[in-house]
Every structure is written in structure tokens, then in C-alpha cells.
Design a protein around this motif. Structure first.
Motif, mmCIF file in Angstrom:
data_model
loop_
_atom_site.group_PDB
_atom_site.id
_atom_site.type_symbol
_atom_site.label_atom_id
_atom_site.label_comp_id
_atom_site.label_asym_id
_atom_site.label_seq_id
_atom_site.Cartn_x
_atom_site.Cartn_y
_atom_site.Cartn_z
ATOM 1 N N ILE A 90 17.443 -22.939 1.064
ATOM 2 C CA ILE A 90 17.670 -24.359 0.825
ATOM 3 C C ILE A 90 18.886 -24.509 -0.081
ATOM 4 C CG2 ILE A 90 16.671 -26.412 -0.279
ATOM 5 C CD1 ILE A 90 13.935 -25.395 0.706
ATOM 6 N N THR A 146 19.675 -29.003 10.316
ATOM 7 C CA THR A 146 19.549 -30.325 9.714
ATOM 8 C C THR A 146 18.485 -31.094 10.481
ATOM 9 O OG1 THR A 146 21.879 -30.352 9.060
ATOM 10 C CG2 THR A 146 20.719 -32.468 9.095
ATOM 11 N N GLN A 172 14.724 -18.233 4.487
ATOM 12 C CA GLN A 172 15.094 -19.642 4.448
ATOM 13 C C GLN A 172 15.868 -19.883 3.157
ATOM 14 O OE1 GLN A 172 12.213 -22.631 3.097
ATOM 15 N NE2 GLN A 172 12.517 -23.715 5.024
ATOM 16 N N LYS A 207 9.970 -30.690 10.051
ATOM 17 C CA LYS A 207 9.879 -31.713 9.027
ATOM 18 C C LYS A 207 11.230 -31.820 8.317
ATOM 19 C CE LYS A 207 4.951 -31.267 7.914
ATOM 20 N NZ LYS A 207 3.961 -31.063 6.815
ATOM 21 N N LEU A 208 11.430 -32.909 7.614
ATOM 22 C CA LEU A 208 12.690 -33.115 6.897
ATOM 23 C C LEU A 208 12.964 -31.962 5.924
ATOM 24 C CD1 LEU A 208 12.507 -36.944 6.066
ATOM 25 C CD2 LEU A 208 13.789 -35.834 7.908
ATOM 26 N N GLU A 209 11.890 -31.468 5.280
ATOM 27 C CA GLU A 209 12.077 -30.424 4.271
ATOM 28 C C GLU A 209 12.424 -29.060 4.861
ATOM 29 O OE1 GLU A 209 9.284 -32.295 4.606
ATOM 30 O OE2 GLU A 209 7.476 -31.081 4.306
ATOM 31 N N ASP A 210 12.446 -28.970 6.201
ATOM 32 C CA ASP A 210 12.859 -27.719 6.840
ATOM 33 C C ASP A 210 14.377 -27.601 6.921
ATOM 34 O OD1 ASP A 210 10.166 -28.051 9.241
ATOM 35 O OD2 ASP A 210 10.169 -27.132 7.249
ATOM 36 N N SER A 211 15.093 -28.631 6.529
ATOM 37 C CA SER A 211 16.559 -28.572 6.519
ATOM 38 C C SER A 211 17.000 -27.473 5.564
ATOM 39 C CB SER A 211 17.145 -29.914 6.077
ATOM 40 O OG SER A 211 16.896 -30.919 7.022
ATOM 41 N N ALA A 212 17.704 -26.499 6.112
ATOM 42 C CA ALA A 212 18.076 -25.311 5.338
ATOM 43 C C ALA A 212 18.946 -24.421 6.213
ATOM 44 C CB ALA A 212 16.830 -24.536 4.905
ATOM 45 N N LYS A 248 13.035 -35.142 13.206
ATOM 46 C CA LYS A 248 11.731 -34.638 12.757
ATOM 47 C C LYS A 248 10.737 -34.734 13.902
ATOM 48 C CE LYS A 248 10.536 -39.044 10.618
ATOM 49 N NZ LYS A 248 10.196 -39.745 9.349
#
Lengths: 110, 115
Positions: free
Chosen positions: B38, B113, B36, B83-88, B15
């Protein structure tokens, strides 16, 4: 919203059986497309049905569209193990963009 | 006909680091999309280009995401800082028309990741 919502979320059938997936949406559309996604081939277009069409066929696929009920269905006949994938409907309206739902995960058991 | 090419296929970053994805659409396709996806969800449109102009970037988090399509062909999507929530999975697609009634051709995607 224009987003399609697929039902059921998951479906498991035996090879050779038929699989039916449904899609509902909330606003008027110009057309609706179905896509398939599996790990091997990524996201692939299956079929497009326009708002003035009621039914369309492509090989073992049959798609229906009922604009009065704002719904569509995808029928896969004589399913095969290779049909195992996630299936997404994507309505397209005035914004001329595709909005995908969360999909139906189809598992075809040998 | 060659399909939509994307690279890299996989990327792991921490991150707050930055990352860039590249897409080469099908030759002659004027419309290019970045999505994107997820895990467990359908693709969500981030940005749409028509040639080298932006048609719609309303769902692009512009404080950290940027995209460009120079000369109306290749495109890059950048995230800075991640950011962590961009993992996709980030999918690129192209189409011969922006009318919405033509199929879109998708690339294999880049799995990001963020740790």
C-alpha cells in the motif's frame, strides 16, 4: 514482532554526502536484508548480513548489525542522485520470511 | 538471466469486480511470494509457495483473495470481489531457497486501483 522499523522516515542530503539509515527489530533473527525501491527498478536486494556478522561492505554500502541492541544501520558513502529511493530493512527469523517496515525515503539533491 | 515477470502492469477496476494477476518467476526458483504494498508502506507478505505447495497464507484474506501455482512455476493471484482498500501494488518475488537467507528477486509489480 520480527518487522523492521526504519529511522528516519525521510532523509534529504546533498550529492557527495554520506547517508545513514537505521533499522530496529524486536525478536531474534537469523539474518537481516536491506532492499532499495525506486520507480525505475522496483525493489532490489542490496545486502544480507547474518546474525553472526557485525559488519559487511558492498561497494559504497556499509551495513552493521548489533544483535544485542536488535539494530542495524545502512551507510551509503559519497551519495549520488541515483541513490534517491526508499530503503527497507527486512529481518528474517525462525519463520524464514522477510518482514518489511515502512522504509526510509532518501532524497539526494544535486 | 530473465527477471521475475508480472502482468498486467496496471489495472483499474470498480469495487465488487474481480481481477487476476500473473507472475512468472526466475527459472529454477522453487519459492514464490506474493506481496501487497500500500502507498507509503513496505511490502506485506500475502502468500508463500514452495514449488506448488502453500507454505504460509496466514495474511491472505481468504474470503476474497486466492492464489495458485500450478506445476510449481507460474502463479496467479485473484481478488473477488475487490474492495476500495485493495488498491495497492501487488508484487511477486522468487527465491532459490525458502530458508530466508537468500535474496528475493522482485518483479515490477501490478498497480491496482479500485474505484
Amino acid at each position: 514482532s520480527q518487522q523492521g522499523e526504519e529511522d528516519p522516515q525521510a532523509l534529504s542530503i546533498q550529492e557527495g554526502e554520506n547517508a545513514t539509515m537505521n533499522c530496529s527489530y524486536k525478536t531474534s533473527i537469523n539474518n537481516l536484508q536491506w532492499y532499495r525501491q525506486n520507480s525505475g527498478r522496483g525493489l532490489v536486494h542490496l545486502i544480507l548480513i547474518r546474525s553472526n556478522e557485525r559488519e559487511k561492505h558492498s561497494g559504497r554500502l556499509r551495513v552493521t548489525l548489533d544483535t544485542s541492541k536488535k539494530s542495524s544501520s545502512l551507510l551509503i558513502t559519497a551519495s549520488r542522485a541515483a541513490d534517491t529511493a526508499s530503503y527497507f530493512c527486512a529481518p528474517s527469523g525462525s519463520a524464514r520470511q522477510l518482514t518489511f517496515g515502512s522504509g526510509t525515503q532518501l532524497t539526494v539533491l544535486p | 538471466e530473465a527477471g521475475v515477470a508480472q502482468s498486467p502492469r496496471y489495472k483499474i477496476i470498480e469495487k465488487r469486480q474481480s481481477v487476476a494477476f500473473w507472475c512468472n518467476p526466475i527459472s529454477g526458483h522453487a519459492t514464490l511470494y506474493w506481496y501487497q504494498q500500500i502507498l507509503g508502506q513496505g511490502p506485506k507478505l500475502l502468500i508463500q509457495f514452495q514449488n506448488n505447495g502453500v507454505v504460509d497464507d496466514s495474511q491472505l484474506p481468504k474470503d476474497r483473495f486466492s492464489a495458485e501455482r500450478l506445476k510449481g512455476v507460474d502463479s496467479t493471484l485473484k481478488i473477488q470481489p475487490a474492495k476500495l482498500e485493495d488498491s495497492a501494488v501487488y508484487l511477486c518475488a522468487s527465491s532459490s531457497s525458502d530458508r530466508g537467507d537468500y535474496e528475493q528477486y522482485f518483479g515490477p509489480g501490478t498497480r491496482l486501483t479500485v474505484t
